[in-house]
Motif scaffolding. Structure first.
Motif, PDB file in Angstrom:
ATOM      1  N   GLU A   1     -55.827 -37.842  -9.571  1.00  0.00           N
ATOM      2  CA  GLU A   1     -55.948 -38.095 -11.008  1.00  0.00           C
ATOM      3  C   GLU A   1     -57.408 -38.075 -11.464  1.00  0.00           C
ATOM      4  O   GLU A   1     -57.795 -38.795 -12.384  1.00  0.00           O
ATOM      5  N   ASP A   2     -58.203 -37.247 -10.783  1.00  0.00           N
ATOM      6  CA  ASP A   2     -59.588 -37.025 -11.200  1.00  0.00           C
ATOM      7  C   ASP A   2     -59.574 -35.782 -12.088  1.00  0.00           C
ATOM      8  O   ASP A   2     -59.918 -34.676 -11.660  1.00  0.00           O
ATOM      9  N   TRP A   3     -59.174 -35.986 -13.329  1.00  0.00           N
ATOM     10  CA  TRP A   3     -58.905 -34.857 -14.213  1.00  0.00           C
ATOM     11  C   TRP A   3     -60.176 -34.141 -14.655  1.00  0.00           C
ATOM     12  O   TRP A   3     -60.162 -32.923 -14.888  1.00  0.00           O
ATOM     13  N   GLU A   4     -61.290 -34.858 -14.749  1.00  0.00           N
ATOM     14  CA  GLU A   4     -62.549 -34.202 -15.102  1.00  0.00           C
ATOM     15  C   GLU A   4     -62.990 -33.257 -13.989  1.00  0.00           C
ATOM     16  O   GLU A   4     -63.413 -32.124 -14.251  1.00  0.00           O
ATOM     17  N   ALA A   5     -62.871 -33.723 -12.743  1.00  0.00           N
ATOM     18  CA  ALA A   5     -63.230 -32.850 -11.617  1.00  0.00           C
ATOM     19  C   ALA A   5     -62.277 -31.660 -11.544  1.00  0.00           C
ATOM     20  O   ALA A   5     -62.692 -30.539 -11.229  1.00  0.00           O
ATOM     21  N   ALA A   6     -60.998 -31.900 -11.834  1.00  0.00           N
ATOM     22  CA  ALA A   6     -60.027 -30.804 -11.833  1.00  0.00           C
ATOM     23  C   ALA A   6     -60.400 -29.748 -12.864  1.00  0.00           C
ATOM     24  O   ALA A   6     -60.326 -28.547 -12.594  1.00  0.00           O
ATOM     25  N   MET A   7     -60.843 -30.187 -14.038  1.00  0.00           N
ATOM     26  CA  MET A   7     -61.239 -29.232 -15.078  1.00  0.00           C
ATOM     27  C   MET A   7     -62.458 -28.434 -14.651  1.00  0.00           C
ATOM     28  O   MET A   7     -62.555 -27.226 -14.908  1.00  0.00           O
ATOM     29  N   GLY A   8     -63.411 -29.092 -13.969  1.00  0.00           N
ATOM     30  CA  GLY A   8     -64.582 -28.366 -13.484  1.00  0.00           C
ATOM     31  C   GLY A   8     -64.191 -27.291 -12.481  1.00  0.00           C
ATOM     32  O   GLY A   8     -64.690 -26.156 -12.545  1.00  0.00           O
ATOM     33  N   ALA A   9     -63.281 -27.632 -11.566  1.00  0.00           N
ATOM     34  CA  ALA A   9     -62.822 -26.657 -10.583  1.00  0.00           C
ATOM     35  C   ALA A   9     -62.014 -25.548 -11.243  1.00  0.00           C
ATOM     36  O   ALA A   9     -62.068 -24.382 -10.829  1.00  0.00           O
ATOM     37  N   LEU A  10     -61.266 -25.898 -12.274  1.00  0.00           N
ATOM     38  CA  LEU A  10     -60.451 -24.906 -12.984  1.00  0.00           C
ATOM     39  C   LEU A  10     -61.318 -23.902 -13.741  1.00  0.00           C
ATOM     40  O   LEU A  10     -60.964 -22.726 -13.835  1.00  0.00           O
ATOM     41  N   GLU A  11     -62.424 -24.356 -14.278  1.00  0.00           N
ATOM     42  CA  GLU A  11     -63.306 -23.438 -15.005  1.00  0.00           C
ATOM     43  C   GLU A  11     -63.788 -22.320 -14.094  1.00  0.00           C
ATOM     44  O   GLU A  11     -63.820 -21.143 -14.481  1.00  0.00           O
ATOM     45  N   GLU A  12     -64.160 -22.682 -12.858  1.00  0.00           N
ATOM     46  CA  GLU A  12     -64.601 -21.672 -11.900  1.00  0.00           C
ATOM     47  C   GLU A  12     -63.451 -20.781 -11.482  1.00  0.00           C
ATOM     48  O   GLU A  12     -63.587 -19.552 -11.379  1.00  0.00           O
TER      49      GLU A  12
END
Length: 245
Positions: free
Chosen positions: A46-57
């Motif tokens: 549930e680390d959604w900010e980190a997930a978004m960072g990984a998703l951007e790449e």
């Protein structure tokens, strides 16, 4: 090797797989599945900010990948960005039977969240538009509408919205649709059953509402305390709070 170690040590010793998964992506950034493993790890934490960072790449390297689109929509919804998630899902094409069940759930959650935000902002017409979208089953998301879909939360919120718009008949129809789908409420109650007392009150059935509240009071109090633990519960809590303004 790093992915294998991450999965092995996580399952056998409970080690954090994050560092090894990040190393795998760093060493082989053109391997799509390594990105997916890392994103799913963040979402599982549930680390959604980190997930978004990984998703951007990941989405930069693999555009038009519907699985990544669904992961991105899920992260955005959990970050409270329902409108953005809805925009992504509107242009996502999911192959039938491949993520289709979750895709519609995300669609309904995104539009319900956006509707609640619009309601809080006083834009009740926009809230209604999102709720009507939440009731749709776009073919592009890969799943046909089932015989009895779960849409009680949407109907309940729609009842509140129609009331704010001055559409009394439509409001009553929405609340009644929620009650019809809920049926008799008796312990053990579900989280969506928590809305029944408010729905009865909205329809002027105060005696029934009081009787129901008395029957499920102790169980509902325990359940209410747990609503903040996940997205579905938080949406229900926000729906309950609509009647307090």
């Amino acid at each position: 090797a790093y992915v294998a170690r991450a999965q092995f040590l996580s399952s056998t010793r409970g080690d954090d797989p994050g560092p090894d998964l990040r190393k795998a992506v760093e060493l082989d950034p053109d391997n799509r599945i390594f990105h997916v493993y890392l994103i799913q790890h963040y979402e599982g934490q549930e680390d959604w900010e980190a997930a978004m960072g990984a998703l951007e790449e990941a989405t930069r390297r693999f555009p038009n990948d519907f699985n990544l689109d669904l992961l991105q929509a899920k992260a955005l919804i959990n970050l409270g960005r329902g409108s953005e998630a809805a925009e992504i899902l509107a242009v996502t094409h999911v192959l039938p039977s491949e993520g289709a069940r979750e895709s519609h759930q995300l669609w309904a959650q995104a539009h319900t969240l956006a509707a609640l935000d619009a309601y809080d902002a006083g834009d009740f017409q926009l809230a209604r538009e999102h709720l009507m979208q939440a009731l749709e089953w776009p073919e592009s998301l890969g799943q046909g509408k089932p015989y009895e879909p779960e849409e009680r939360l949407i109907r309940f919120v729609l009842g509140r919205v129609e009331d704010r718009l001055g559409n009394q008949e439509a409001s009553e129809e929405a609340f009644q649709a929620y009650l019809d789908a809920t049926g008799e409420v008796a312990p053990p109650i579900s989280r969506l059953d928590l809305l029944a007392v408010s729905a009865l009150e909205a329809l002027g059935k105060h005696t029934e509402a009081t009787a129901l509240q008395g029957r499920v009071l102790s169980e509902s109090q325990t359940m209410r305390r747990a609503l903040q633990e996940d997205l579905g519960g938080r949406l229900i809590q926000r729906a309950l709070d609509l009647g307090l303004d």
